[in-house]
Write a protein that holds these residues in place. Sequence first.
Motif, mmCIF file in Angstrom:
data_model
loop_
_atom_site.group_PDB
_atom_site.id
_atom_site.type_symbol
_atom_site.label_atom_id
_atom_site.label_comp_id
_atom_site.label_asym_id
_atom_site.label_seq_id
_atom_site.Cartn_x
_atom_site.Cartn_y
_atom_site.Cartn_z
ATOM 1 N N SER A 6 -42.140 -34.734 75.248
ATOM 2 C CA SER A 6 -41.613 -36.393 75.637
ATOM 3 C C SER A 6 -42.205 -37.392 75.009
ATOM 4 C CB SER A 6 -42.267 -35.922 77.385
ATOM 5 O OG SER A 6 -43.264 -36.141 77.068
ATOM 6 N N LEU A 7 -41.807 -38.587 75.788
ATOM 7 C CA LEU A 7 -42.886 -39.956 75.599
ATOM 8 C C LEU A 7 -43.994 -40.223 76.254
ATOM 9 C CD1 LEU A 7 -42.417 -43.001 73.891
ATOM 10 C CD2 LEU A 7 -41.771 -43.168 76.259
ATOM 11 N N SER A 8 -43.881 -39.234 77.234
ATOM 12 C CA SER A 8 -44.865 -39.575 77.607
ATOM 13 C C SER A 8 -46.161 -38.940 77.078
ATOM 14 C CB SER A 8 -45.226 -38.899 79.097
ATOM 15 O OG SER A 8 -44.464 -39.826 80.346
ATOM 16 N N GLU A 9 -45.808 -36.942 76.781
ATOM 17 C CA GLU A 9 -46.665 -36.527 75.736
ATOM 18 C C GLU A 9 -47.841 -37.442 74.563
ATOM 19 O OE1 GLU A 9 -47.039 -32.411 73.276
ATOM 20 O OE2 GLU A 9 -45.280 -32.577 74.901
ATOM 21 N N ALA A 10 -46.360 -38.040 73.743
ATOM 22 C CA ALA A 10 -46.937 -38.513 72.627
ATOM 23 C C ALA A 10 -47.781 -39.931 73.082
ATOM 24 C CB ALA A 10 -45.721 -38.981 71.839
ATOM 25 N N LYS A 48 -27.392 -47.383 70.787
ATOM 26 C CA LYS A 48 -28.433 -46.125 71.226
ATOM 27 C C LYS A 48 -29.684 -46.666 70.971
ATOM 28 C CE LYS A 48 -24.789 -42.323 69.829
ATOM 29 N NZ LYS A 48 -24.958 -40.963 69.410
ATOM 30 N N MET A 49 -30.299 -46.657 71.200
ATOM 31 C CA MET A 49 -31.544 -47.124 70.974
ATOM 32 C C MET A 49 -32.215 -46.148 70.915
ATOM 33 S SD MET A 49 -30.618 -49.499 74.393
ATOM 34 C CE MET A 49 -30.150 -48.304 74.646
ATOM 35 N N LYS A 50 -32.878 -46.441 69.674
ATOM 36 C CA LYS A 50 -33.656 -45.089 68.920
ATOM 37 C C LYS A 50 -35.317 -46.058 68.780
ATOM 38 C CE LYS A 50 -34.146 -42.425 64.933
ATOM 39 N NZ LYS A 50 -33.475 -42.470 63.643
ATOM 40 N N VAL A 51 -35.985 -44.888 69.695
ATOM 41 C CA VAL A 51 -37.970 -45.003 69.885
ATOM 42 C C VAL A 51 -38.217 -43.629 68.521
ATOM 43 C CG1 VAL A 51 -39.726 -44.913 71.264
ATOM 44 C CG2 VAL A 51 -37.276 -45.824 71.930
ATOM 45 N N GLN A 52 -39.736 -43.951 68.256
ATOM 46 C CA GLN A 52 -40.149 -43.152 67.569
ATOM 47 C C GLN A 52 -41.809 -43.578 67.247
ATOM 48 O OE1 GLN A 52 -37.950 -44.030 63.800
ATOM 49 N NE2 GLN A 52 -38.168 -41.955 63.254
ATOM 50 N N ILE A 53 -42.222 -42.236 67.785
ATOM 51 C CA ILE A 53 -43.910 -42.643 67.940
ATOM 52 C C ILE A 53 -44.772 -41.747 67.294
ATOM 53 C CG2 ILE A 53 -46.022 -43.117 69.269
ATOM 54 C CD1 ILE A 53 -44.131 -43.803 71.301
ATOM 55 N N VAL A 62 -49.455 -36.164 66.329
ATOM 56 C CA VAL A 62 -48.159 -35.922 67.246
ATOM 57 C C VAL A 62 -47.210 -36.724 66.660
ATOM 58 C CG1 VAL A 62 -47.389 -36.281 69.896
ATOM 59 C CG2 VAL A 62 -49.449 -35.085 68.990
ATOM 60 N N TYR A 63 -46.052 -36.666 67.051
ATOM 61 C CA TYR A 63 -44.426 -37.347 66.555
ATOM 62 C C TYR A 63 -43.442 -36.761 67.799
ATOM 63 C CZ TYR A 63 -40.190 -38.636 64.087
ATOM 64 O OH TYR A 63 -38.361 -39.360 63.936
ATOM 65 N N PHE A 64 -43.189 -38.227 68.235
ATOM 66 C CA PHE A 64 -42.181 -38.556 69.216
ATOM 67 C C PHE A 64 -40.722 -38.625 68.345
ATOM 68 C CE2 PHE A 64 -39.669 -40.049 72.953
ATOM 69 C CZ PHE A 64 -39.687 -38.823 73.297
ATOM 70 N N GLN A 65 -39.715 -38.532 68.840
ATOM 71 C CA GLN A 65 -38.727 -38.882 68.366
ATOM 72 C C GLN A 65 -37.273 -38.838 69.602
ATOM 73 O OE1 GLN A 65 -36.771 -39.226 64.687
ATOM 74 N NE2 GLN A 65 -35.155 -38.750 65.553
ATOM 75 N N GLN A 66 -36.644 -40.325 70.138
ATOM 76 C CA GLN A 66 -35.906 -40.376 70.909
ATOM 77 C C GLN A 66 -34.813 -40.571 71.027
ATOM 78 O OE1 GLN A 66 -35.161 -37.472 73.448
ATOM 79 N NE2 GLN A 66 -33.650 -38.342 74.298
#
Length: 105
Positions: A6-10, A48-53, A62-66
């Motif tokens: 999840s984004l919260s975890e990242a 479509k909106m893409k978020v990557q951290i 840690v990597y997050f993508q949604q």
Amino acid sequence: MKHADSLSEAVDFAKEKNQGRIFISQSEAYPGGMVLGDEDSASGAALKMKVQILAESQENSVYFQQEYEDEILYKEAVSQIEELKKTTDYELLKPSEMEEKVQKY
């Protein structure tokens, strides 16, 4: 490299390891093809909106993508990212730059 669920975890990892490096990428795209509609339906392609951290520390990363199609969920994600930006040092990357960085892992 760990993939966050999840984004919260990242975001939590990034805040906890604030001595590391944080990379953020946000992009918007319309899916391929054209959507036709009539007067009773919504027309046009969904955005479509893409978020990557990517949050790096000396011990781990840690990597997050949604991808978001729901604007409300996307705005919630942007809100979390804005909070992260206020409390940490970060670098904004283009999506292609983020992909290159992630491929190195």
